[in-house]
Structures are given as C-alpha cells and as structure tokens.
Scaffold this motif. Structure first.
Motif, PDB file in Angstrom:
ATOM      1  N   ASN A   1       0.817  -1.209   0.000  1.00 19.58           N
ATOM      2  CA  ASN A   1       0.000   0.000   0.000  1.00 19.58           C
ATOM      3  C   ASN A   1       0.848   1.255   0.000  1.00 19.58           C
ATOM      4  N   ARG A   2       0.437   2.244  -0.816  1.00 18.07           N
ATOM      5  CA  ARG A   2       1.181   3.504  -0.919  1.00 18.07           C
ATOM      6  C   ARG A   2       0.311   4.703  -0.529  1.00 18.07           C
ATOM      7  N   THR A   3      -0.746   4.452   0.194  1.00 18.77           N
ATOM      8  CA  THR A   3      -1.599   5.557   0.628  1.00 18.77           C
ATOM      9  C   THR A   3      -0.792   6.560   1.433  1.00 18.77           C
ATOM     10  N   LYS A   4      -0.955   7.837   1.109  1.00 21.07           N
ATOM     11  CA  LYS A   4      -0.284   8.895   1.865  1.00 21.07           C
ATOM     12  C   LYS A   4      -1.308   9.612   2.742  1.00 21.07           C
ATOM     13  N   ILE A   5      -0.940   9.778   3.996  1.00 20.64           N
ATOM     14  CA  ILE A   5      -1.824  10.447   4.944  1.00 20.64           C
ATOM     15  C   ILE A   5      -1.294  11.851   5.187  1.00 20.64           C
ATOM     16  N   ILE A   6      -2.134  12.839   4.885  1.00 20.39           N
ATOM     17  CA  ILE A   6      -1.754  14.238   5.049  1.00 20.39           C
ATOM     18  C   ILE A   6      -2.626  14.834   6.142  1.00 20.39           C
ATOM     19  N   LEU A   7      -2.002  15.311   7.177  1.00 24.06           N
ATOM     20  CA  LEU A   7      -2.734  15.916   8.283  1.00 24.06           C
ATOM     21  C   LEU A   7      -2.583  17.433   8.200  1.00 24.06           C
ATOM     22  N   VAL A   8      -3.715  18.124   8.181  1.00 21.94           N
ATOM     23  CA  VAL A   8      -3.712  19.580   8.088  1.00 21.94           C
ATOM     24  C   VAL A   8      -4.113  20.150   9.432  1.00 21.94           C
ATOM     25  N   THR A   9      -3.219  20.913  10.020  1.00 15.73           N
ATOM     26  CA  THR A   9      -3.466  21.442  11.357  1.00 15.73           C
ATOM     27  C   THR A   9      -3.059  22.910  11.431  1.00 15.73           C
ATOM     28  N   GLY A  10      -3.419  23.534  12.523  1.00 16.23           N
ATOM     29  CA  GLY A  10      -3.072  24.932  12.749  1.00 16.23           C
ATOM     30  C   GLY A  10      -3.205  25.246  14.222  1.00 16.23           C
ATOM     31  N   GLY A  11      -2.570  26.314  14.652  1.00 13.02           N
ATOM     32  CA  GLY A  11      -2.582  26.646  16.066  1.00 13.02           C
ATOM     33  C   GLY A  11      -3.885  27.242  16.550  1.00 13.02           C
ATOM     34  N   LYS A  12      -4.623  27.890  15.654  1.00 14.56           N
ATOM     35  CA  LYS A  12      -5.869  28.560  16.046  1.00 14.56           C
ATOM     36  C   LYS A  12      -6.836  28.562  14.883  1.00 14.56           C
ATOM     37  N   GLY A  13      -8.087  28.851  15.193  1.00 16.69           N
ATOM     38  CA  GLY A  13      -9.084  28.948  14.136  1.00 16.69           C
ATOM     39  C   GLY A  13      -8.897  30.221  13.327  1.00 16.69           C
ATOM     40  N   GLY A  14      -9.469  30.237  12.131  1.00 18.04           N
ATOM     41  CA  GLY A  14      -9.441  31.436  11.320  1.00 18.04           C
ATOM     42  C   GLY A  14      -8.204  31.616  10.470  1.00 18.04           C
ATOM     43  N   VAL A  15      -7.317  30.603  10.421  1.00 18.03           N
ATOM     44  CA  VAL A  15      -6.102  30.731   9.609  1.00 18.03           C
ATOM     45  C   VAL A  15      -6.278  30.150   8.211  1.00 18.03           C
ATOM     46  N   GLY A  16      -7.453  29.588   7.933  1.00 21.26           N
ATOM     47  CA  GLY A  16      -7.711  29.029   6.605  1.00 21.26           C
ATOM     48  C   GLY A  16      -7.321  27.572   6.465  1.00 21.26           C
ATOM     49  N   LYS A  17      -7.253  26.879   7.601  1.00 17.20           N
ATOM     50  CA  LYS A  17      -6.846  25.475   7.613  1.00 17.20           C
ATOM     51  C   LYS A  17      -7.738  24.607   6.730  1.00 17.20           C
ATOM     52  N   SER A  18      -9.049  24.742   6.878  1.00 17.43           N
ATOM     53  CA  SER A  18      -9.970  23.911   6.100  1.00 17.43           C
ATOM     54  C   SER A  18      -9.940  24.269   4.620  1.00 17.43           C
ATOM     55  N   ILE A  19      -9.707  25.541   4.316  1.00 15.20           N
ATOM     56  CA  ILE A  19      -9.590  25.956   2.914  1.00 15.20           C
ATOM     57  C   ILE A  19      -8.384  25.290   2.272  1.00 15.20           C
ATOM     58  N   VAL A  20      -7.279  25.228   3.008  1.00 10.48           N
ATOM     59  CA  VAL A  20      -6.085  24.550   2.501  1.00 10.48           C
ATOM     60  C   VAL A  20      -6.358  23.060   2.324  1.00 10.48           C
ATOM     61  N   ALA A  21      -7.003  22.444   3.313  1.00  7.91           N
ATOM     62  CA  ALA A  21      -7.281  21.007   3.245  1.00  7.91           C
ATOM     63  C   ALA A  21      -8.181  20.672   2.058  1.00  7.91           C
ATOM     64  N   VAL A  22      -9.271  21.405   1.915  1.00 11.45           N
ATOM     65  CA  VAL A  22     -10.237  21.126   0.850  1.00 11.45           C
ATOM     66  C   VAL A  22      -9.639  21.370  -0.526  1.00 11.45           C
ATOM     67  N   ASN A  23      -8.949  22.475  -0.708  1.00 13.37           N
ATOM     68  CA  ASN A  23      -8.391  22.778  -2.025  1.00 13.37           C
ATOM     69  C   ASN A  23      -7.231  21.850  -2.393  1.00 13.37           C
ATOM     70  N   THR A  24      -6.475  21.411  -1.394  1.00 19.98           N
ATOM     71  CA  THR A  24      -5.442  20.411  -1.664  1.00 19.98           C
ATOM     72  C   THR A  24      -6.076  19.122  -2.153  1.00 19.98           C
ATOM     73  N   ALA A  25      -7.165  18.727  -1.507  1.00 20.13           N
ATOM     74  CA  ALA A  25      -7.880  17.519  -1.922  1.00 20.13           C
ATOM     75  C   ALA A  25      -8.417  17.656  -3.341  1.00 20.13           C
ATOM     76  N   VAL A  26      -9.045  18.785  -3.626  1.00 23.15           N
ATOM     77  CA  VAL A  26      -9.617  19.014  -4.958  1.00 23.15           C
ATOM     78  C   VAL A  26      -8.522  19.005  -6.020  1.00 23.15           C
ATOM     79  N   ASN A  27      -7.397  19.644  -5.728  1.00 26.43           N
ATOM     80  CA  ASN A  27      -6.313  19.712  -6.706  1.00 26.43           C
ATOM     81  C   ASN A  27      -5.656  18.358  -6.939  1.00 26.43           C
ATOM     82  N   LEU A  28      -5.545  17.545  -5.904  1.00 29.15           N
ATOM     83  CA  LEU A  28      -5.009  16.196  -6.093  1.00 29.15           C
ATOM     84  C   LEU A  28      -5.970  15.354  -6.927  1.00 29.15           C
ATOM     85  N   ALA A  29      -7.262  15.563  -6.732  1.00 33.12           N
ATOM     86  CA  ALA A  29      -8.256  14.846  -7.537  1.00 33.12           C
ATOM     87  C   ALA A  29      -8.147  15.246  -9.015  1.00 33.12           C
TER      88      ALA A  29
END
Length: 288
Positions: free
Chosen positions: A18-46
């Motif tokens: 198996n070559r599945t890669k696990i990418i964890l997206v984190t941040g120190g506080k809310g409001g830094v755009g963490k979910s935007i980075v996670a979602v757009n990274t997913a969309v771009n990989l797709a």
C-alpha cells in the motif's frame, strides 16, 4: 502473543504494497484558513486523477462540507449509533473526492469524543488504503483524541498566518507534536499574506521552532497571498481551485498539491510500507 503475531501478519499482508499517503492539516488557532487549505489540496489532487478522501474531524464545527457545497445527510455519528457502516457514512462530492464528516452539531462533538475508539480507527484505515491520499482536517490546536493520526501522518501541513497570535499558537502545536515524536514530514503554509516581510519573519520563527522541538527541518514553506476571491468562493460554497482556477491564490494552492504529489522524501523511499508500520504502531504490534 501468538494472536498478536497473527494479527500483525494479517495486517502485513493487507498493507505491504500500500502507498496511501496520509496528510494531516493542522493549525494553532481557528481562522487561519486550515480547512480551505485542506479542501483545495484535496480538490487539486483529484484533478491529477488521484483517489482522495478528506476526513473532517472538527466535530461540531466541521465545515469541509460547506466549502465543498454539499449538505451531508449522514456523518460518523450514524456509524457510532450503529445505523450505518463507516463506508456508508462517506459522502461523494462534485469534485471527485470523498468526504467523511464528523458533523456540525454539538451532539456530534459529544459522540465523537466518546466513541472514537481504536476499533473506529482501525476501520478508518481499512477504508483509507483504497485511496491514494487521505487528508485529515483536524481541529485547531492539539486534540488528544486524534493522537493516532498525528503519529500516522506522512505529511503534516501546519497552517498559520503572519499574525503574532497565529505564530504563537502554531509554536504551541509544534511543542505538542514533539511529545509524540512524530515521524511525518513537516510543511508550513503561511496563509493570507499581505506583506512579504511578515511572512518571512513567520517562516524564520517556525523553522527555528520545528528544528528545536521536532529535530527536523521544514521540507517546504508555502506562501498564499491574501485575496478577496477566497471569501467569494466560500460564500458560493465552491473551492477557490474551481471557483477561479486562473487566480493567483488558486495557483498558490495548486503548488501545494503539486509538491505533495511530485516530492518523494528519502524517508518515504526507504519506507514503502509506511502505512503498514504506522498501523502496527497504532495497534500495539510495532515499537519504534
């Protein structure tokens, strides 16, 4: 002991190629755009024809579904309530990625905190192996409940902004990760940049912090410039990578996905069964 060895051998057979890669997206506080980075990274990989699953673990505040323009009728709570299998809780999106959400209700948060057991983690990884990438969007700060995912991540994307409070909180997350002795490659994403000098300062601080506490260098530092288009894309519930793919900010986000896809670290080359070893670690079959 023989039972444990048998279980380990079964896992080895299942995950050895198996070559599945696990990418964890984190941040120190809310409001830094963490979910935007996670979602757009997913969309771009797709867009690169990769099979991608995004797991939004921010129970009670999960907003990946909003950013993707989907209205989930199921969440992981349905699995905990024994109404559905974990596979049945996964939602298809218009962008070729799959989403597993922990839900946006306070009851979902309680359920997640109470029921996210080792068995659930094991079932999650059995689903994960069917994908090229699993992107785990974790809640801001450090969540003890998600410790196995910090350990299992091949790549940790630490998202911050140049603001001092965001940098201080990112610093705190790095110190928390140091206790876990995480193996994953660390990339830093400095988001919402208005002045390049501020971003440079933030990079220097985080490079020093990660070197001091994690004993490793940052592999990549990604800069994302501030753009009102991001706000517009959120309002339209369309990822910026699809909302305005020709924009500078969409290009900044695409670079992240391209680097993740094209860069294979020395650590990964030497550990083609990386997911297997981390599974064994998570379930007590493997010691560092």
């Amino acid at each position: 002991m023989s039972i444990i060895k048998d279980q380990a051998e079964n896992l080895r057979k299942t995950f050895s190629k198996n070559r599945t890669k696990i990418i964890l997206v984190t941040g120190g506080k809310g409001g830094v755009g963490k979910s935007i980075v996670a979602v757009n990274t997913a969309v771009n990989l797709a867009k690169m024809n990769k099979k991608v699953l995004i797991f939004d673990t921010d129970a009670g505040f999960a907003n990946a579904s909003i950013l993707l323009g989907v209205s989930p009728t199921v969440s992981i709570k349905d699995y905990f309530d024994k109404k559905l299998t974990l596979e049945e809780c996964i939602i298809k999106t218009p962008y070729g990625i799959k989403l597993l959400s922990t839900g946006m209700d306070i009851k979902d948060w309680i359920s997640f905190q109470k029921n996210f057991t080792r068995k659930a983690i094991e079932e999650f990884f059995n689903i994960a192996k069917e994908h090229d990438y699993v992107i785990i969007d974790v809640s801001a700060g450090y969540n003890e409940n998600l410790k196995p995912f910090y350990i299992a991540a091949d790549n940790i994307l630490l998202v911050t902004t140049p603001e001092p409070t965001a940098i201080v909180n990112a610093y705190t997350v790095v110190k928390a990760l140091s206790i876990l002795e995480v193996d994953g490659v660390v990339d830093v994403v400095i988001n919402m940049i208005r002045k390049r000098s501020e971003a440079n300062t933030a990079e220097q601080v985080l490079r020093k912090t990660i070197k001091e506490y994690l004993f490793k260098d940052i592999r990549n530092v990604f800069y994302i410039n501030f753009d009102h288009l991001v706000h517009d894309s959120v309002k339209s519930q369309t990822p910026i990578s699809s909302f305005k793919p020709s924009s500078h900010v969409a290009n900044d986000l695409m670079i992240i996905a391209e680097k993740i896809e094209n860069t294979t670290s020395e650590h990964e080359r030497k550990n083609s069964d990386n997911l297997l070893k981390k599974l064994l670690l998570l379930f007590g079959f493997y010691n560092r």
